[in-house]
Design a protein around this motif. Structure first.
Motif, PDB file in Angstrom:
ATOM      1  N   LEU A  28      -3.099 -60.043 -96.651  1.00 13.30           N
ATOM      2  CA  LEU A  28      -4.223 -59.311 -96.078  1.00 13.30           C
ATOM      3  C   LEU A  28      -3.955 -58.828 -94.659  1.00 13.30           C
ATOM      4  N   GLY A  29      -2.784 -59.128 -94.115  1.00 16.96           N
ATOM      5  CA  GLY A  29      -2.446 -58.676 -92.774  1.00 16.96           C
ATOM      6  C   GLY A  29      -3.326 -59.283 -91.700  1.00 16.96           C
ATOM      7  N   LEU A  30      -3.657 -60.556 -91.835  1.00 16.77           N
ATOM      8  CA  LEU A  30      -4.556 -61.217 -90.895  1.00 16.77           C
ATOM      9  C   LEU A  30      -3.793 -61.702 -89.667  1.00 16.77           C
ATOM     10  N   ALA A  31      -4.480 -61.727 -88.535  1.00 17.70           N
ATOM     11  CA  ALA A  31      -3.858 -62.232 -87.312  1.00 17.70           C
ATOM     12  C   ALA A  31      -3.637 -63.737 -87.397  1.00 17.70           C
ATOM     13  N   VAL A  32      -4.584 -64.438 -87.991  1.00 22.88           N
ATOM     14  CA  VAL A  32      -4.465 -65.885 -88.180  1.00 22.88           C
ATOM     15  C   VAL A  32      -4.877 -66.201 -89.614  1.00 22.88           C
ATOM     16  N   PRO A  33      -4.310 -67.230 -90.214  1.00 20.37           N
ATOM     17  CA  PRO A  33      -4.686 -67.559 -91.592  1.00 20.37           C
ATOM     18  C   PRO A  33      -6.073 -68.177 -91.648  1.00 20.37           C
ATOM     19  N   PRO A  34      -6.796 -67.992 -92.745  1.00 27.20           N
ATOM     20  CA  PRO A  34      -8.081 -68.672 -92.902  1.00 27.20           C
ATOM     21  C   PRO A  34      -7.859 -70.159 -93.152  1.00 27.20           C
ATOM     22  N   LEU A  35      -8.918 -70.921 -93.054  1.00 23.83           N
ATOM     23  CA  LEU A  35      -8.835 -72.351 -93.314  1.00 23.83           C
ATOM     24  C   LEU A  35      -9.067 -72.619 -94.800  1.00 23.83           C
ATOM     25  N   ALA A  36      -8.382 -73.617 -95.323  1.00 29.77           N
ATOM     26  CA  ALA A  36      -8.574 -74.044 -96.709  1.00 29.77           C
ATOM     27  C   ALA A  36      -9.081 -75.479 -96.706  1.00 29.77           C
ATOM     28  N   ALA A  75     -12.527 -62.054 -92.887  1.00 26.20           N
ATOM     29  CA  ALA A  75     -11.711 -60.858 -92.672  1.00 26.20           C
ATOM     30  C   ALA A  75     -10.696 -60.735 -93.813  1.00 26.20           C
ATOM     31  N   PRO A  76     -10.354 -59.489 -94.194  1.00 26.27           N
ATOM     32  CA  PRO A  76     -10.835 -58.211 -93.647  1.00 26.27           C
ATOM     33  C   PRO A  76     -12.265 -57.866 -94.051  1.00 26.27           C
ATOM     34  N   ARG A  77     -12.836 -58.623 -94.979  1.00 24.83           N
ATOM     35  CA  ARG A  77     -14.253 -58.609 -95.314  1.00 24.83           C
ATOM     36  C   ARG A  77     -14.559 -59.999 -95.841  1.00 24.83           C
ATOM     37  N   ARG A  78     -15.803 -60.341 -95.926  1.00 22.44           N
ATOM     38  CA  ARG A  78     -16.120 -61.695 -96.356  1.00 22.44           C
ATOM     39  C   ARG A  78     -15.739 -61.905 -97.827  1.00 22.44           C
ATOM     40  N   PHE A  79     -15.116 -63.047 -98.099  1.00 25.10           N
ATOM     41  CA  PHE A  79     -14.864 -63.460 -99.476  1.00 25.10           C
ATOM     42  C   PHE A  79     -14.681 -64.968 -99.512  1.00 25.10           C
TER      43      PHE A  79
END
Length: 213
Positions: A28-36, A75-79
């Motif tokens: 997704l080209g994110l600046a930082v990874p989401p949390l799992a 980001a890049p949109r909520r999911f």
């Protein structure tokens, strides 16, 4: 890693979570990874307030569930994403593998009732069924249909001998504000790693929104 399998010392929920979020960041080209968030196998598979449905009592998968990994990203949109982590063995070593992936993506358009991508039999291409007006608009868009079918495979495995079937799951359900796309997919091997199809799912959500206006 070339496959979504963790063995030996790497067969931990923490390592699986780190690799899963790193893959999401790259896709997704994110600046930082989401949390799992790891959730126990005996839990509902989702925290309170999630848009995702609780996990089924019987998974139908060929290996037992070790745990679930839950992601709530903005980001890049909520999911939201729930990933099954399955328990097995690789040779003599304990291993973990990535099972079904269930996404929930909020959509802006409101719909009066749910629609589902379904097929009466294996020989018939899947089409949307449910709320007549919503299903008609989606079925009139060949790109939406083709992409929805491609994102929801019904079989997995490395060959015919080592394979299993999963149910197709793609629904759009009404919410008090807008609607939500619920889509189940499987990870895909790539030449250098593996994919969670996250970019494809979010692009499909965009196409559905454009179709429903």
């Amino acid at each position: 890693m070339p496959a979504a399998i963790w063995s030996g010392r790497n067969a931990t929920a923490e390592q699986a979570a780190a690799d899963l979020t790193a893959t999401l960041r790259a896709e997704l080209g994110l600046a930082v990874p989401p949390l799992a968030m790891p959730l126990p196998a005996g839990s509902t598979g989702v925290p309170a307030g999630s848009l995702l449905p609780p996990r089924e009592r019987f998974s139908g998968m060929p290996m037992p569930t070790h745990c679930f990994l839950y992601v709530d990203a903005q980001a890049p949109r909520r999911f939201e994403l729930r990933a099954e982590i399955l328990s097995g063995r690789a040779g003599f070593r304990r291993s973990l593998g990535l099972g079904r992936l269930l996404y929930a993506v909020p959509l802006a358009p409101a719909i009066p009732s749910a629609v589902e991508l379904t097929a009466p039999d294996a020989a018939t291409p899947a089409r949307f069924d449910g709320d007549p007006a919503t299903a008609h608009r989606l079925n009139q868009d060949p790109d939406v249909l083709d992409t929805g079918r491609a994102l929801t495979p019904t079989s997995a495995g490395r060959d015919r001998t080592h394979s299993w079937r999963v149910d197709r799951r793609l629904t759009i359900e009404p919410l008090p504000e807008g609607s939500v796309l619920i889509l189940q997919t499987l990870h895909r091997s790539t030449p250098r790693a593996w994919s969670l199809s996250a970019a494809g799912v979010l692009d499909f959500a965009r196409r559905v929104e454009a179709c429903l206006g």
